[in-house]
Design a protein around this motif. Structure first.
Motif, PDB file in Angstrom:
ATOM      1  N   SER A 229       0.825  -1.199   0.000  1.00 32.17           N
ATOM      2  CA  SER A 229       0.000   0.000   0.000  1.00 32.17           C
ATOM      3  C   SER A 229       0.867   1.260   0.000  1.00 32.17           C
ATOM      4  O   SER A 229       1.759   1.418   0.842  1.00 32.17           O
ATOM      5  CB  SER A 229      -0.910  -0.010   1.234  1.00 32.17           C
ATOM      6  OG  SER A 229      -1.693   1.165   1.284  1.00 32.17           O
ATOM      7  N   VAL A 230       0.614   2.128  -0.964  1.00 30.91           N
ATOM      8  CA  VAL A 230       1.303   3.418  -1.062  1.00 30.91           C
ATOM      9  C   VAL A 230       0.240   4.511  -1.050  1.00 30.91           C
ATOM     10  O   VAL A 230      -0.752   4.427  -1.780  1.00 30.91           O
ATOM     11  CB  VAL A 230       2.150   3.522  -2.348  1.00 30.91           C
ATOM     12  CG1 VAL A 230       2.795   4.902  -2.447  1.00 30.91           C
ATOM     13  CG2 VAL A 230       3.207   2.436  -2.382  1.00 30.91           C
ATOM     14  N   GLU A 231       0.441   5.530  -0.233  1.00 28.44           N
ATOM     15  CA  GLU A 231      -0.509   6.634  -0.178  1.00 28.44           C
ATOM     16  C   GLU A 231       0.169   7.932  -0.594  1.00 28.44           C
ATOM     17  O   GLU A 231       1.181   8.336  -0.010  1.00 28.44           O
ATOM     18  CB  GLU A 231      -1.106   6.748   1.225  1.00 28.44           C
ATOM     19  CG  GLU A 231      -2.033   5.567   1.532  1.00 28.44           C
ATOM     20  CD  GLU A 231      -2.781   5.708   2.839  1.00 28.44           C
ATOM     21  OE1 GLU A 231      -4.003   5.888   2.803  1.00 28.44           O
ATOM     22  OE2 GLU A 231      -2.120   5.620   3.885  1.00 28.44           O
ATOM     23  N   ILE A 232      -0.399   8.539  -1.622  1.00 26.56           N
ATOM     24  CA  ILE A 232       0.078   9.828  -2.106  1.00 26.56           C
ATOM     25  C   ILE A 232      -0.760  10.903  -1.420  1.00 26.56           C
ATOM     26  O   ILE A 232      -1.986  10.935  -1.553  1.00 26.56           O
ATOM     27  CB  ILE A 232      -0.065   9.953  -3.630  1.00 26.56           C
ATOM     28  CG1 ILE A 232       0.497   8.704  -4.341  1.00 26.56           C
ATOM     29  CG2 ILE A 232       0.621  11.220  -4.122  1.00 26.56           C
ATOM     30  CD1 ILE A 232       1.961   8.485  -4.123  1.00 26.56           C
ATOM     31  N   ILE A 233      -0.111  11.774  -0.684  1.00 22.99           N
ATOM     32  CA  ILE A 233      -0.793  12.838   0.060  1.00 22.99           C
ATOM     33  C   ILE A 233      -0.495  14.163  -0.632  1.00 22.99           C
ATOM     34  O   ILE A 233       0.671  14.484  -0.909  1.00 22.99           O
ATOM     35  CB  ILE A 233      -0.305  12.891   1.515  1.00 22.99           C
ATOM     36  CG1 ILE A 233      -0.495  11.532   2.194  1.00 22.99           C
ATOM     37  CG2 ILE A 233      -1.024  13.984   2.285  1.00 22.99           C
ATOM     38  CD1 ILE A 233       0.293  11.375   3.480  1.00 22.99           C
ATOM     39  N   GLY A 234      -1.533  14.908  -0.914  1.00 26.95           N
ATOM     40  CA  GLY A 234      -1.340  16.196  -1.568  1.00 26.95           C
ATOM     41  C   GLY A 234      -2.013  17.317  -0.810  1.00 26.95           C
ATOM     42  O   GLY A 234      -3.208  17.239  -0.503  1.00 26.95           O
ATOM     43  N   GLN A 259       0.199   1.903   8.524  1.00 30.38           N
ATOM     44  CA  GLN A 259       1.199   0.973   8.008  1.00 30.38           C
ATOM     45  C   GLN A 259       1.586   1.242   6.556  1.00 30.38           C
ATOM     46  O   GLN A 259       2.520   0.632   6.041  1.00 30.38           O
ATOM     47  CB  GLN A 259       0.699  -0.471   8.131  1.00 30.38           C
ATOM     48  CG  GLN A 259      -0.491  -0.822   7.234  1.00 30.38           C
ATOM     49  CD  GLN A 259      -1.823  -0.508   7.894  1.00 30.38           C
ATOM     50  OE1 GLN A 259      -1.870   0.287   8.837  1.00 30.38           O
ATOM     51  NE2 GLN A 259      -2.883  -1.123   7.417  1.00 30.38           N
ATOM     52  N   SER A 260       0.893   2.144   5.885  1.00 32.38           N
ATOM     53  CA  SER A 260       1.183   2.385   4.470  1.00 32.38           C
ATOM     54  C   SER A 260       2.437   3.243   4.304  1.00 32.38           C
ATOM     55  O   SER A 260       2.815   4.008   5.198  1.00 32.38           O
ATOM     56  CB  SER A 260      -0.004   3.085   3.802  1.00 32.38           C
ATOM     57  OG  SER A 260      -0.183   4.375   4.372  1.00 32.38           O
ATOM     58  N   PHE A 261       3.070   3.127   3.139  1.00 33.53           N
ATOM     59  CA  PHE A 261       4.201   3.991   2.819  1.00 33.53           C
ATOM     60  C   PHE A 261       3.647   5.276   2.232  1.00 33.53           C
ATOM     61  O   PHE A 261       2.835   5.263   1.307  1.00 33.53           O
ATOM     62  CB  PHE A 261       5.146   3.321   1.816  1.00 33.53           C
ATOM     63  CG  PHE A 261       6.333   4.175   1.481  1.00 33.53           C
ATOM     64  CD1 PHE A 261       7.403   4.267   2.346  1.00 33.53           C
ATOM     65  CD2 PHE A 261       6.364   4.915   0.299  1.00 33.53           C
ATOM     66  CE1 PHE A 261       8.495   5.079   2.049  1.00 33.53           C
ATOM     67  CE2 PHE A 261       7.444   5.719  -0.010  1.00 33.53           C
ATOM     68  CZ  PHE A 261       8.509   5.800   0.870  1.00 33.53           C
ATOM     69  N   LYS A 262       4.098   6.415   2.760  1.00 34.97           N
ATOM     70  CA  LYS A 262       3.491   7.699   2.405  1.00 34.97           C
ATOM     71  C   LYS A 262       4.465   8.602   1.656  1.00 34.97           C
ATOM     72  O   LYS A 262       5.647   8.705   2.002  1.00 34.97           O
ATOM     73  CB  LYS A 262       3.001   8.410   3.670  1.00 34.97           C
ATOM     74  CG  LYS A 262       1.933   7.629   4.443  1.00 34.97           C
ATOM     75  CD  LYS A 262       1.576   8.329   5.741  1.00 34.97           C
ATOM     76  CE  LYS A 262       0.537   7.542   6.530  1.00 34.97           C
ATOM     77  NZ  LYS A 262       1.071   6.239   6.995  1.00 34.97           N
ATOM     78  N   ILE A 263       3.923   9.276   0.656  1.00 39.13           N
ATOM     79  CA  ILE A 263       4.654  10.299  -0.084  1.00 39.13           C
ATOM     80  C   ILE A 263       3.822  11.565  -0.057  1.00 39.13           C
ATOM     81  O   ILE A 263       2.645  11.557  -0.426  1.00 39.13           O
ATOM     82  CB  ILE A 263       4.903   9.875  -1.546  1.00 39.13           C
ATOM     83  CG1 ILE A 263       5.707   8.574  -1.601  1.00 39.13           C
ATOM     84  CG2 ILE A 263       5.638  10.983  -2.306  1.00 39.13           C
ATOM     85  CD1 ILE A 263       5.806   7.966  -2.984  1.00 39.13           C
ATOM     86  N   ASP A 281       4.908  11.134  10.391  1.00 39.67           N
ATOM     87  CA  ASP A 281       5.763   9.997  10.082  1.00 39.67           C
ATOM     88  C   ASP A 281       5.963   9.844   8.579  1.00 39.67           C
ATOM     89  O   ASP A 281       6.322   8.774   8.095  1.00 39.67           O
ATOM     90  CB  ASP A 281       5.160   8.708  10.657  1.00 39.67           C
ATOM     91  CG  ASP A 281       3.778   8.412  10.068  1.00 39.67           C
ATOM     92  OD1 ASP A 281       3.217   9.300   9.382  1.00 39.67           O
ATOM     93  OD2 ASP A 281       3.259   7.301  10.305  1.00 39.67           O
ATOM     94  N   VAL A 282       5.737  10.939   7.829  1.00 40.66           N
ATOM     95  CA  VAL A 282       5.887  10.892   6.373  1.00 40.66           C
ATOM     96  C   VAL A 282       7.377  10.815   6.017  1.00 40.66           C
ATOM     97  O   VAL A 282       8.133  11.748   6.310  1.00 40.66           O
ATOM     98  CB  VAL A 282       5.247  12.129   5.707  1.00 40.66           C
ATOM     99  CG1 VAL A 282       5.499  12.110   4.201  1.00 40.66           C
ATOM    100  CG2 VAL A 282       3.764  12.176   5.999  1.00 40.66           C
ATOM    101  N   PRO A 283       7.822   9.724   5.365  1.00 39.60           N
ATOM    102  CA  PRO A 283       9.249   9.564   5.102  1.00 39.60           C
ATOM    103  C   PRO A 283       9.765  10.376   3.910  1.00 39.60           C
ATOM    104  O   PRO A 283      10.941  10.732   3.865  1.00 39.60           O
ATOM    105  CB  PRO A 283       9.391   8.065   4.824  1.00 39.60           C
ATOM    106  CG  PRO A 283       8.050   7.662   4.302  1.00 39.60           C
ATOM    107  CD  PRO A 283       7.047   8.528   4.998  1.00 39.60           C
ATOM    108  N   LEU A 284       8.875  10.662   2.943  1.00 38.32           N
ATOM    109  CA  LEU A 284       9.336  11.333   1.727  1.00 38.32           C
ATOM    110  C   LEU A 284       8.366  12.436   1.332  1.00 38.32           C
ATOM    111  O   LEU A 284       7.167  12.208   1.187  1.00 38.32           O
ATOM    112  CB  LEU A 284       9.464  10.331   0.574  1.00 38.32           C
ATOM    113  CG  LEU A 284       9.860  10.909  -0.791  1.00 38.32           C
ATOM    114  CD1 LEU A 284      11.235  11.576  -0.734  1.00 38.32           C
ATOM    115  CD2 LEU A 284       9.846   9.819  -1.859  1.00 38.32           C
ATOM    116  N   SER A 285       8.898  13.647   1.167  1.00 38.41           N
ATOM    117  CA  SER A 285       8.108  14.792   0.703  1.00 38.41           C
ATOM    118  C   SER A 285       8.742  15.358  -0.560  1.00 38.41           C
ATOM    119  O   SER A 285       9.971  15.336  -0.718  1.00 38.41           O
ATOM    120  CB  SER A 285       8.052  15.885   1.776  1.00 38.41           C
ATOM    121  OG  SER A 285       7.442  15.410   2.962  1.00 38.41           O
TER     122      SER A 285
END
Length: 354
Positions: A229-234, A259-263, A281-285
């Motif tokens: 699961s990947v979640e794109i946050i905008g 638990q999802s990986f977030k961008i 806890d967002v690892p990548l922006s």
């Protein structure tokens, strides 16, 4: 020449409201570009001349002459460099490939490829040839995701007319996502009514979505890549006063899973420092906005932009603990119709698991 230039500047900026109403930027770009081309070398020469006068007062005529000759040579080189940036630099596409090693990246997402583009400012383009070339370059990497981090136009949706096919032609295996930048709201223009501004804004949003991008406005999108699961946050633009701050990170992350990986896509990198690191806890922006001042110095692997004095995170990859930020230097131009040692950028990010 200086008198003519000062006359142009006085005419161009004597009525700033007219500039804010203009939807043809030719004159505005001309004034800024010519001013930058002529006044920057002259400022260096003037400063050198003042210093040389001080040296002469202390009988250091030899060093005074060396200083004046050196400044003359440097000023000439600077003028040539600026002229090249205005003429050719803004048309020289630069692809930056960056691997990012993330502790929290699941093994199944290793080597996921993201193409980031930002700050296109279509009002500065006369035709679609450059954007078509950018689309071909993007597609050559067969990206998993294409993420656009804002500023499609300078002010008006009409600037996107004629470019729709090029953006629609950009392809990604798991989707294309976009956010808005500060210029996409029309806040830099005078409007006859709030309704007119709202129509412009909504039309632009529709055109971005018609080009195949999912526009994220303080919301998230969940996708599945290799059963992970990947979640794109905008978020919307996080503006600087007096402009509104439309971003609402809490709202954007409201429906995300722990638990999802977030961008995160956020146009202004200052938002990362103020609202993201150590608070989420967002690892990548991913951000844009700075354009790296469309000018800088690159020498022996060292890159520097004067934007550093305004915006600490002005271009490239930054790390704080286990959280990363990449700032794209943008494709288009605003203000100065040129790029001096800071070419238009397409970023190819490869995510790696440790």
């Amino acid at each position: 020449m200086s008198t003519v230039l000062m006359g142009i500047l006085a005419f161009g900026f004597s009525n700033p409201s007219k500039i804010r109403e203009a939807n043809n930027y030719d004159f505005f770009y001309f004034v800024i570009s010519v001013s930058f081309l002529i006044l920057t070398p002259k400022f260096l020469l003037a400063a050198s001349y003042l210093i040389s006068l001080v040296l002469r007062l202390f009988k250091a005529r030899y060093f005074s002459r060396i200083l004046l000759m050196s400044s003359l040579i440097i000023s000439l080189g600077l003028m040539i460099n600026i002229g090249y940036g205005i003429t050719f630099g803004r048309k020289t596409l630069r692809v930056i490939k960056q691997e990012i090693y993330l502790d929290s990246l699941p093994d199944a997402l290793d080597k996921t490829t993201i193409v980031q583009i930002s700050d296109i400012h279509l009002g500065g383009f006369k035709d679609d040839s450059f954007i078509r070339r950018a689309a071909d370059e993007i597609n050559s990497f067969h990206p998993d995701l294409i993420l656009f981090t804002g500023d499609m136009v300078n002010n008006y949706y009409q600037e996107m007319l004629g470019f729709e096919d090029e953006f629609a032609a950009m392809k990604a295996s798991f989707g294309k996502y976009a956010i808005l930048g500060n210029h996409d709201y029309g806040d830099y223009s005078n409007w006859e009514s709030k309704e007119q501004k709202q129509i412009n804004h909504q039309t632009l949003e529709g055109m971005i979505e018609d080009a195949g991008f999912e526009l994220l406005l303080n919301e998230s999108a969940k996708i599945d890549i290799n059963n992970e699961s990947v979640e794109i946050i905008g978020v919307e633009n996080w503006g600087h006063p007096p402009f509104p701050q439309y971003a609402d990170l809490d709202m954007a992350m409201k429906n995300t899973e722990k638990q999802s990986f977030k961008i995160l896509m956020t146009h202004d990198p200052a938002h990362w420092a103020d609202r993201v690191i150590e608070k989420t806890d967002v690892p990548l922006s991913l951000s844009g906005h700075t354009h790296a001042a469309q000018s800088g110095i690159q020498f022996a692997g060292i890159e520097f932009s004067p934007m550093y004095f305004i915006q600490k995170y002005w271009g490239g990859l930054y790390k704080h603990g286990n959280q990363y930020l990449y700032v794209n230097r943008g494709i288009g131009c605003v203000g100065l119709l040129g790029r001096i040692e800071m070419a238009p950028e397409i970023t190819v990010l490869t995510l790696r698991s440790k």
